[in-house]
Write an enzyme that holds these catalytic residues in place. Structure first.
Site, PDB file in Angstrom:
ATOM      1  N   ALA A  65       0.779  -1.312  -0.177  1.00 49.60           N
ATOM      2  CA  ALA A  65      -0.071   0.253  -0.040  1.00 49.60           C
ATOM      3  C   ALA A  65       0.906   1.240   0.053  1.00 49.60           C
ATOM      4  CB  ALA A  65      -0.885  -0.021   1.181  1.00 49.60           C
ATOM      5  N   GLY A 109       0.564  -4.797   0.994  1.00 50.06           N
ATOM      6  CA  GLY A 109      -0.599  -4.954   0.443  1.00 50.06           C
ATOM      7  C   GLY A 109      -0.549  -5.408  -0.719  1.00 50.06           C
ATOM      8  N   GLU A 112      -0.869  -9.037  -0.561  1.00 49.92           N
ATOM      9  CA  GLU A 112      -2.429  -9.425  -0.020  1.00 49.92           C
ATOM     10  C   GLU A 112      -3.397  -9.226  -1.286  1.00 49.92           C
ATOM     11  OE1 GLU A 112      -1.823  -6.194   2.951  1.00 49.92           O
ATOM     12  OE2 GLU A 112      -2.589  -7.511   4.412  1.00 49.92           O
ATOM     13  N   GLU A 132       5.194  -5.143   6.921  1.00 49.91           N
ATOM     14  CA  GLU A 132       4.626  -4.109   7.682  1.00 49.91           C
ATOM     15  C   GLU A 132       5.144  -3.717   9.172  1.00 49.91           C
ATOM     16  OE1 GLU A 132       2.883  -6.423   5.968  1.00 49.91           O
ATOM     17  OE2 GLU A 132       1.078  -5.571   4.878  1.00 49.91           O
TER      18      GLU A 132
END
Ligand code: HXC
Length: 258
Positions: A65, A109, A112, A132
């Protein structure tokens, strides 16, 4: 379809969505994921399309992300935001088969979103990770759940607590990816797999995907009953008649997707 942060191309019944934000290693900013969700909605409604490939660049599928976008968010900003549910999760909600073709960094992300796809084909240069924890957070788009389902508790704990990366070979051994291929062959192999899927009956492929995904939500008894009911329902389709008749007549089936 014209977008700023993704490229969408079509080849017969296969569409490819390519992240195109090279300067940020395809970090998944809101604008890009809004475009991905929009493209997926259009491809889902498009009766010609039977399978989608989601890919990035040689250097990065996606490095996570967008950290710069999230950096100064408050709890309320992030709580109220529907970006993740509405846009990133659109990949998980997509009803047709979708393959992640991963090369380079597939982190946070990015990993993911790759795991939201139905399966991952990786190049031998792919690197997977949930880093993360290095940023003072943890995975927030399914990493603690989908990664654990994919590779088991011990390895998921290792990945999420140390934040280390694993290479493609380890990812294949762990069951995170279905195949590893040389980098130069990645899109060819993914394209061949997608074409094979898109050449089957589209609704039957969709029901197959739905039933496998149901296995993550149901007990074995419920899952077996769900499979049995959908299997039985397939005998109402033209494509079941065509598939079995073609086998008996020793010819290729011509599915009508109904
Ligand atoms: C924003 C990013 C980014 C990211 C890279 N960039 N990753 N920008 N968000 N996730 C930007 C860098 O700031 C830099 O921009 C440019 O891309 C190139 O990156 P470099 O770091 O210079 O490249 P390199 O040295 O090759 O290192 C590659 C890397 C590193 C190892 C992948 O970039 C990295 O560690 N990235 C962060 C990975 C990460 O922590 N991902 C998880 C994010 S959190 P400039 O402008 O400086 O050139 C997450 C949470 C999801 O995903 C859950 C949400 C609910």
């Amino acid at each position: 379809m014209k977008y700023d942060m993704i490229e969408v191309t079509r080849n017969g019944a296969v569409a490819t969505i390519q992240f195109d934000r090279p300067k940020a290693l395809n970090a998944l900013c809101t604008e890009m994921m809004v475009e991905v969700a929009d493209a997926l909605a259009k491809l889902e409604a498009d009766n010609v399309i039977g399978c989608v490939i989601l890919t990035g660049s040689d250097k990065a599928f996606a490095a996570g992300a967008d950290i710069k976008e999230m950096q100064n968010n408050s709890y309320m900003d992030i709580y109220k935001s529907d970006v993740f549910e509405k846009h990133h999760e659109a990949v998980a909600r997509f009803r047709k088969p979708i393959i992640a073709a991963v090369s380079g960094y597939c982190l946070g992300g990015g990993c993911e979103v790759a795991m939201m796809c139905d399966f991952i084909i990786a190049s031998d240069t792919a690197k997977f990770g949930q880093p993360e924890i290095n940023l003072g957070v943890m995975p927030g788009m399914g990493g603690t759940q989908r990664l654990t389902l994919a590779i088991g508790k011990s390895k998921a704990m290792d990945m999420c607590l140390t934040g280390r990366m694993m290479d493609a070979e380890e990812a294949e051994r762990a069951g995170l990816v279905s195949r590893v291929v040389p980098l130069d062959d990645l899109l060819t192999v993914a394209g061949e797999a997608a074409a094979k899927i898109a050449g089957q009956s589209h609704p039957i492929a969709m029901m197959t995907k739905e039933t496998i995904n149901a296995s993550f939500e149901m007990s074995l008894t419920q899952g077996l009953r769900y499979e049995r009911r959908l299997f039985q329902s397939m005998f109402t389709t033209d494509d079941q008649k065509e598939g079995m008749t073609a086998f008996v007549e020793k010819r290729k089936p011509h599915f009508k997707h109904k």
